[in-house]
Motif scaffolding. Sequence first.
Motif, PDB file in Angstrom:
ATOM      1  N   GLU A 139       0.821  -1.195   0.000  1.00 21.21           N
ATOM      2  CA  GLU A 139       0.000   0.000   0.000  1.00 21.21           C
ATOM      3  C   GLU A 139       0.860   1.252   0.000  1.00 21.21           C
ATOM      4  O   GLU A 139       0.488   2.261  -0.568  1.00 21.21           O
ATOM      5  N   GLN A 140       2.033   1.214   0.626  1.00 21.55           N
ATOM      6  CA  GLN A 140       2.900   2.375   0.721  1.00 21.55           C
ATOM      7  C   GLN A 140       3.706   2.595  -0.562  1.00 21.55           C
ATOM      8  O   GLN A 140       4.251   3.658  -0.759  1.00 21.55           O
ATOM      9  N   SER A 141       3.757   1.624  -1.419  1.00 18.30           N
ATOM     10  CA  SER A 141       4.578   1.682  -2.621  1.00 18.30           C
ATOM     11  C   SER A 141       3.855   2.395  -3.755  1.00 18.30           C
ATOM     12  O   SER A 141       2.652   2.291  -3.912  1.00 18.30           O
ATOM     13  N   ASN A 142       4.638   3.111  -4.571  1.00 17.67           N
ATOM     14  CA  ASN A 142       4.114   3.726  -5.784  1.00 17.67           C
ATOM     15  C   ASN A 142       4.255   2.792  -6.976  1.00 17.67           C
ATOM     16  O   ASN A 142       3.902   3.159  -8.076  1.00 17.67           O
ATOM     17  N   VAL A 143       4.797   1.617  -6.744  1.00 21.24           N
ATOM     18  CA  VAL A 143       5.053   0.650  -7.800  1.00 21.24           C
ATOM     19  C   VAL A 143       4.020  -0.470  -7.705  1.00 21.24           C
ATOM     20  O   VAL A 143       3.687  -0.926  -6.615  1.00 21.24           O
ATOM     21  N   ASN A 144       3.539  -0.901  -8.838  1.00 22.13           N
ATOM     22  CA  ASN A 144       2.531  -1.958  -8.876  1.00 22.13           C
ATOM     23  C   ASN A 144       3.219  -3.329  -8.926  1.00 22.13           C
ATOM     24  O   ASN A 144       3.368  -3.918  -9.990  1.00 22.13           O
ATOM     25  N   ILE A 168      15.151  -1.558  -2.189  1.00 23.58           N
ATOM     26  CA  ILE A 168      13.803  -1.598  -2.775  1.00 23.58           C
ATOM     27  C   ILE A 168      13.136  -0.223  -2.695  1.00 23.58           C
ATOM     28  O   ILE A 168      12.473   0.211  -3.635  1.00 23.58           O
ATOM     29  N   LYS A 169      13.338   0.499  -1.610  1.00 25.00           N
ATOM     30  CA  LYS A 169      12.762   1.842  -1.486  1.00 25.00           C
ATOM     31  C   LYS A 169      13.352   2.781  -2.529  1.00 25.00           C
ATOM     32  O   LYS A 169      12.634   3.542  -3.167  1.00 25.00           O
ATOM     33  N   LYS A 175      11.399   4.569  -5.866  1.00 25.26           N
ATOM     34  CA  LYS A 175      11.431   6.000  -6.175  1.00 25.26           C
ATOM     35  C   LYS A 175      11.928   6.242  -7.594  1.00 25.26           C
ATOM     36  O   LYS A 175      11.354   7.017  -8.345  1.00 25.26           O
ATOM     37  N   LYS A 176      13.017   5.563  -7.935  1.00 25.00           N
ATOM     38  CA  LYS A 176      13.605   5.729  -9.269  1.00 25.00           C
ATOM     39  C   LYS A 176      12.632   5.248 -10.348  1.00 25.00           C
ATOM     40  O   LYS A 176      12.427   5.926 -11.355  1.00 25.00           O
ATOM     41  N   PHE A 177      12.029   4.088 -10.139  1.00 30.37           N
ATOM     42  CA  PHE A 177      11.126   3.522 -11.139  1.00 30.37           C
ATOM     43  C   PHE A 177       9.876   4.389 -11.300  1.00 30.37           C
ATOM     44  O   PHE A 177       9.429   4.627 -12.416  1.00 30.37           O
ATOM     45  N   ALA A 178       9.321   4.855 -10.184  1.00 33.77           N
ATOM     46  CA  ALA A 178       8.094   5.662 -10.231  1.00 33.77           C
ATOM     47  C   ALA A 178       8.304   6.945 -11.032  1.00 33.77           C
ATOM     48  O   ALA A 178       7.389   7.412 -11.712  1.00 33.77           O
ATOM     49  N   SER A 199      10.615   7.257 -13.446  1.00 33.04           N
ATOM     50  CA  SER A 199      11.212   6.961 -14.761  1.00 33.04           C
ATOM     51  C   SER A 199      10.200   7.003 -15.896  1.00 33.04           C
ATOM     52  O   SER A 199      10.570   7.180 -17.054  1.00 33.04           O
ATOM     53  N   GLY A 200       8.923   6.807 -15.574  1.00 37.42           N
ATOM     54  CA  GLY A 200       7.893   6.765 -16.610  1.00 37.42           C
ATOM     55  C   GLY A 200       7.830   5.441 -17.344  1.00 37.42           C
ATOM     56  O   GLY A 200       7.021   5.271 -18.245  1.00 37.42           O
ATOM     57  N   LYS A 201       8.663   4.484 -16.973  1.00 35.04           N
ATOM     58  CA  LYS A 201       8.658   3.180 -17.628  1.00 35.04           C
ATOM     59  C   LYS A 201       7.489   2.346 -17.127  1.00 35.04           C
ATOM     60  O   LYS A 201       7.100   2.437 -15.970  1.00 35.04           O
ATOM     61  N   LYS A 202       6.944   1.551 -18.028  1.00 35.60           N
ATOM     62  CA  LYS A 202       5.831   0.658 -17.696  1.00 35.60           C
ATOM     63  C   LYS A 202       6.235  -0.755 -18.093  1.00 35.60           C
ATOM     64  O   LYS A 202       6.496  -1.025 -19.268  1.00 35.60           O
ATOM     65  N   MET A 203       6.319  -1.623 -17.111  1.00 37.19           N
ATOM     66  CA  MET A 203       6.628  -3.022 -17.369  1.00 37.19           C
ATOM     67  C   MET A 203       6.215  -3.826 -16.154  1.00 37.19           C
ATOM     68  O   MET A 203       6.109  -3.282 -15.053  1.00 37.19           O
ATOM     69  N   PRO A 204       5.972  -5.109 -16.322  1.00 37.44           N
ATOM     70  CA  PRO A 204       5.612  -5.946 -15.180  1.00 37.44           C
ATOM     71  C   PRO A 204       6.776  -6.068 -14.196  1.00 37.44           C
ATOM     72  O   PRO A 204       7.909  -6.318 -14.597  1.00 37.44           O
TER      73      PRO A 204
END
Length: 127
Positions: A18-23, A61-62, A66-69, A71-76
């Motif tokens: 829930e705290q993550s911005n990553v799916n 992981i934290k 942050k970096k991934f959120a 980056s604008g990249k979308k991937m599983p």
Amino acid sequence: MSLFKNIFKSTSDEDKKEQSNVNWIPLTSLDQLAEIKNQSKTETVLIFKHSTRCGISRMVIKQFEKKFATSGKKMPLYYLDLLNYRALSDEVGYAFQVLHQSPQMLVIKDGVLVGHASHYDILELDY
């Protein structure tokens, strides 16, 4: 008693998600490995092997999130809890021919491992 509970309580995996911005997609079964290989034929797939008891793993992981959120990249993005799914982690290593490390990120394309990194090198990985 509730004061100590609040100070010393552990965060469940659900709270962390829930705290993550990553799916994150939980990687919890062997059947998913075939799905990942298949899925990687049309898009890059990432697997993050995480130890919930490791301070370095928590930090990485934290920072990755942050970096991934941003980056604008979308991937599983698959999340593998090493403590609860150690046998599955071993199978991931066999399937993609990579030695176990923690934390560890695997980059899968066209059904094969095309990149991997561990510890803070994950943050420099090109995916």
